[in-house]
Scaffold this motif. Structure first.
Motif, PDB file in Angstrom:
ATOM      1  N   LEU A 165       1.005  -1.195  -0.089  1.00  0.00           N
ATOM      2  CA  LEU A 165      -0.003  -0.012   0.005  1.00  0.00           C
ATOM      3  C   LEU A 165       0.856   1.200  -0.034  1.00  0.00           C
ATOM      4  O   LEU A 165       0.622   2.080  -0.658  1.00  0.00           O
ATOM      5  N   ALA A 168       2.379   1.736  -3.529  1.00  0.00           N
ATOM      6  CA  ALA A 168       1.243   2.113  -4.420  1.00  0.00           C
ATOM      7  C   ALA A 168       1.038   3.685  -4.311  1.00  0.00           C
ATOM      8  O   ALA A 168       0.631   4.342  -5.107  1.00  0.00           O
ATOM      9  N   ALA A 186      -6.750  -0.110   1.881  1.00  0.00           N
ATOM     10  CA  ALA A 186      -6.516  -1.629   1.483  1.00  0.00           C
ATOM     11  C   ALA A 186      -7.248  -2.230   2.498  1.00  0.00           C
ATOM     12  O   ALA A 186      -7.476  -2.172   3.778  1.00  0.00           O
ATOM     13  N   ILE A 256      -6.397  -0.987  -2.619  1.00  0.00           N
ATOM     14  CA  ILE A 256      -5.978  -2.299  -2.885  1.00  0.00           C
ATOM     15  C   ILE A 256      -7.030  -3.206  -2.466  1.00  0.00           C
ATOM     16  O   ILE A 256      -7.281  -3.142  -1.228  1.00  0.00           O
ATOM     17  N   THR A 259      -6.368  -9.316   0.297  1.00  0.00           N
ATOM     18  CA  THR A 259      -5.755 -10.532  -0.099  1.00  0.00           C
ATOM     19  C   THR A 259      -6.314 -11.776   0.684  1.00  0.00           C
ATOM     20  O   THR A 259      -6.641 -11.688   1.675  1.00  0.00           O
TER      21      THR A 259
END
Length: 527
Positions: A165, A168, A186, A256, A259
């Motif tokens: 993060l 980015a 994120a 983001i 995950t």
């Protein structure tokens, strides 16, 4: 009275009335620098900067301002002021005013100091630390403050997410923002649903230098963020921050997605599916449910149709007053608020674009105020119409012009870019037309000779098309009432655009004449 007494009192007064984030401010004092005294020229130069730099920064669209080598050697002062990229101009001004009040005293009158707040930072030095060739050690090393809380579960995935993060967000700040600022978020876990980030450089850095600065402090300090629920790294030229709680304004620029947890982690239970069991006797149920369903749907529809028919009959029988046929507010007022709100601009943006309405940027002056050329932060040129504060009549004309031009769209009408109604200013922002008004060409001997008949015909045809649109083709039937050469502007290709709708009047669709109670327009001009 001794300045050493006045300054602490002022600092305490400001601190009492200004809310601070926990732990702020953070002060960094320069090493190997001399100290100044309250009566020194250095301190006088610093006070001069402190009186102007906060306002300059808050008025800038970049929320950034600098002062380089102010005063005579050896007492020259260089300073910088920067606000977080998401704060308002007012918040920026308040933060920087407080910062410069606290800055000299916090480091014991050293000739080099920086102070960091949640919303802004300020720094000064006896050396020109803003020079591209000057890279002091503190410019490369970040000052990090971490939160005390720790993430207890999925720490490895959390640390990977934070690193991704931050990178980015740093990329976006360096390469996609004029302010060299970016925000990010994120998705993570139930305990900490989102992680938020910030990255920012001083806007005078090139994209490459900004990214290099961020890469340097990230590489040096990211290890200190391990398992931490948040923290910030600050330096003179760039900074970044991570939090598990929201701390920024506006929409996040970088996102983001979540995950997947490691394969060894237990899978989350599937959400319950709300499924009704089938009826035991479908034929009997259908005989009961279908008629009731029809009634539930049909009755509201019939009631709505009945209401609409009654309203239409009432409107048809109701007489339409003549006043409402000709009143501008009847047509425009209901829809104007939304269109105006979408075009509102900050006064600080326009002051920065026009050089605080500098005389050198003045394009001309009319009955209700002056027009200035400006350049926005993205490079677009604009023309700013500034209503004279002494003109009471002009307020109504500006409202009328705003209501009309926001609705009228045609290639031969000047386009409205924005509007500002802050700090007792009334400003309309238009596209900039480099060849200015037609009268400047017609009545200038040299320019008139270059205006061959082909161009004259194109100008006449364009004006006629604009009038045709106003009188017949637009959603409103508009009479300009002040059409003259000075109100026809020419673009780079000498295409005409009608401007200045302050005296325009809206007619009813079938209306052909009206009675006015006052004479308007320019003497000897009839439209």
């Amino acid at each position: 009275m001794d300045c050493r007494f006045i300054l602490p009192v002022a600092i305490v007064a400001v601190a009492l009335f200004t809310p601070l984030a926990a732990g702020e401010p953070w002060q960094v004092c320069g090493e190997d620098f001399d100290f100044f005294t309250p009566n020194s020229r250095f301190f006088a130069n610093l006070k001069l900067i402190a009186s102007t730099l906060p306002r300059n920064a808050s008025a800038s669209p970049l929320l950034y301002a600098t002062a380089t080598n102010i005063g005579a050697a050896p007492d020259q002062v260089t300073a910088a002021a920067l606000c977080r990229g998401d704060v308002t101009a007012a918040s920026c001004l308040a933060c920087l005013t407080q910062a410069f009040a606290n800055l000299p005293n916090g480091c014991g009158s050293t000739r080099d100091a920086a102070i960091y707040y949640d919303r802004c930072m300020a720094a000064y030095s006896a050396v020109d630390f803003l020079s591209p060739d000057f890279v002091p050690p503190r410019n490369a090393e970040g000052y990090t403050v971490n939160n005390l809380g720790k993430v207890a579960t999925e720490t490895a995935r959390y640390n990977r997410l934070v690193a991704a993060l931050v990178d980015a967000t740093a990329d976006f700040a360096a390469y996609n923002s004029a302010r060299r600022y970016a925000s990010g978020e994120a998705e993570f876990s139930k305990e900490f649903p989102k992680v938020y980030s910030l990255a920012q450089c001083t806007p005078d850095l090139t994209p490459a230098r900004c990214r290099s600065c961020l890469a340097n402090i990230i590489a040096t300090e990211i290890g200190t963020y391990k398992d931490s629920i948040g923290g910030r790294t600050m330096s003179l030229r760039c900074s970044f921050r991570i939090e598990t709680s929201p701390f920024l304004n506006g929409t996040m620029m970088v996102r983001i997605p979540a995950t997947a947890p490691p394969s060894g982690s237990p899978a989350a239970p599937a959400p319950p599916v709300n499924v009704s069991p089938p009826a035991a006797t479908p034929e009997r149920e259908m005989k009961y449910k279908v008629p009731r369903l029809v009634l539930i749907i049909l009755l509201p529809i019939l009631a709505a149709i009945n209401l609409v028919v009654c309203f239409c009959v009432w409107r048809k029988k109701r007489p339409v007053t003549k006043a409402k046929q000709t009143d501008t507010n009847y047509y425009a007022e209901a829809e104007d608020d939304d269109s105006v709100d979408s075009m509102l601009m900050d006064i600080s943006t326009l002051r920065a674009a026009t050089g605080d309405f500098a005389e050198s940027n003045k394009l001309g002056e009319g009955g209700f105020g002056a027009v200035y050329k400006g350049v926005l932060a993205d490079g677009n040129e604009i023309a700013v119409k500034r209503l004279s504060k002494s003109s009471t009549q002009g307020v109504e004309e500006l409202k009328n012009e705003l209501a009309l031009v926001a609705k009228l769209k045609h290639k031969n009408l000047v386009s409205l870019v924005g509007v500002c109604l802050e700090q007792q200013e009334r400003l309309l922002v238009y596209e900039f037309l480099p060849n200015r008004s037609l009268d400047l060409t017609l009545f200038d001997t040299e320019k008139r000779e270059k205006l061959e008949w082909e161009k004259r015909y194109r100008i006449i045809n364009g004006i006629a098309r604009g009038l045709q649109y106003l009188h017949e083709d637009s959603q409103l039937k508009v009479v300009h009432r002040d059409l003259k050469a000075s109100n026809v502007l020419l673009d780079a290709n000498m295409n005409p655009k009608i401007s200045d709708f302050g005296l325009a009047r809206i007619f009813g669709r079938d209306q052909t004449q009206a009675v006015t109670k006052r004479v308007v327009g320019t003497q000897s001009v009839t439209t």
